[in-house]
Scaffold this active site. Structure first.
Site, mmCIF file in Angstrom:
data_model
loop_
_atom_site.group_PDB
_atom_site.id
_atom_site.type_symbol
_atom_site.label_atom_id
_atom_site.label_comp_id
_atom_site.label_asym_id
_atom_site.label_seq_id
_atom_site.Cartn_x
_atom_site.Cartn_y
_atom_site.Cartn_z
ATOM 1 N N MET A 25 -34.948 37.026 -19.164
ATOM 2 C CA MET A 25 -34.013 38.152 -19.068
ATOM 3 C C MET A 25 -34.615 39.195 -18.121
ATOM 4 O O MET A 25 -35.836 39.360 -18.059
ATOM 5 C CB MET A 25 -33.816 38.802 -20.444
ATOM 6 N N THR A 30 -29.172 36.723 -11.878
ATOM 7 C CA THR A 30 -27.785 36.968 -11.469
ATOM 8 C C THR A 30 -27.746 37.725 -10.150
ATOM 9 O O THR A 30 -26.908 37.452 -9.288
ATOM 10 C CB THR A 30 -27.025 37.733 -12.570
ATOM 11 N N GLU A 96 -25.191 32.110 -15.924
ATOM 12 C CA GLU A 96 -25.446 31.894 -17.359
ATOM 13 C C GLU A 96 -25.265 30.423 -17.730
ATOM 14 O O GLU A 96 -24.635 30.080 -18.737
ATOM 15 C CB GLU A 96 -24.541 32.792 -18.214
ATOM 16 N N CYS A 152 -43.482 42.463 -17.394
ATOM 17 C CA CYS A 152 -43.743 42.650 -18.818
ATOM 18 C C CYS A 152 -43.698 44.140 -19.158
ATOM 19 O O CYS A 152 -44.388 44.948 -18.523
ATOM 20 C CB CYS A 152 -45.106 42.064 -19.173
ATOM 21 N N CYS A 184 -44.918 38.984 -20.808
ATOM 22 C CA CYS A 184 -45.791 37.926 -20.303
ATOM 23 C C CYS A 184 -46.167 37.021 -21.484
ATOM 24 O O CYS A 184 -45.867 37.327 -22.640
ATOM 25 C CB CYS A 184 -47.036 38.522 -19.657
ATOM 26 N N CYS A 187 -48.449 38.858 -24.239
ATOM 27 C CA CYS A 187 -47.729 39.875 -25.013
ATOM 28 C C CYS A 187 -46.619 39.249 -25.848
ATOM 29 O O CYS A 187 -46.320 39.725 -26.953
ATOM 30 C CB CYS A 187 -47.168 40.946 -24.081
#
Length: 199
Positions: A25, A30, A96, A152, A184, A187
């Protein structure tokens, strides 16, 4: 001296190919799809863009990036429907792609084998870090795969994972900024551990 040689005329015959843009995300998937499609339109190529009908986050009829860039699209319920719209098309865009059925793989192969350039954007992994929908197979059959990265939000390194920040175990939860964060690997693993400790 030869001033003009027909040997150097660029071939204009359509050549089909499959291009996949994948990542987490907020990585610009897009955005990159829109950029490539607009370039094709500028080159006077006939383009058609599709998105899953369930994706109505920003618009029912347009493909819209998180940065609000948009391009007109056709919402569809089934990947097979793509073939109904593409008889006179040079370039097909699919956003998507992870939300489509596995029939998308055959549809993309069929289009490319018939001289259509197919540009696909989608999440390669879901919020659990599991390969998502038809994306792994689409990456396998692609002529070109572009893995794009977010940053991140915890440490500033390149992010490949989408961490869900709300408690919901459904695989499909159409997300906006408040529901997901890019992380990342390190994390992301830490966030999963914290999620387990909270539940």
């Amino acid at each position: 001296m030869v001033l003009f040689s027909e040997d150097h005329i660029q071939e204009t015959r359509r050549r089909g190919r499959i291009e996949v843009i994948c990542g987490s995300m907020f990585s610009g998937k897009t955005e990159e799809l829109i950029r490539r499609m607009k370039r094709a339109k500028f080159a006077r190529q006939r383009v058609e863009i599709f998105k899953p009908a369930i994706d109505t986050r920003y618009s029912e009829g347009d493909v819209v990036s998180h940065d609000s860039n948009s391009i007109s699209s056709t919402p569809i319920d089934s990947s097979a429907s793509i073939l109904l719209f593409t008889s006179e098309i040079d370039v097909v865009g699919i956003d998507e792609a992870q939300f489509f059925d596995s029939g998308l793989i055959d549809v993309c192969n069929q289009l490319a084998n018939n001289g259509v350039r197919v540009i696909i954007a989608g999440l390669d992994m879901d919020f659990k870090g599991i390969p998502f929908g038809p994306m792994p197979a689409l990456c396998a059959i692609a002529d070109e795969v572009s893995k794009v990265h977010a940053i991140c939000v915890k440490c500033g390194q390149l992010a490949s994972f989408s961490h869900r920040t709300v408690k919901n175990d459904k695989q499909v939860l159409l997300g906006e900024t408040a529901q997901y964060e890019p992380l990342c690997r390190e994390c992301y693993q830490r966030a999963l551990q914290e999620d387990r400790e909270k539940s």
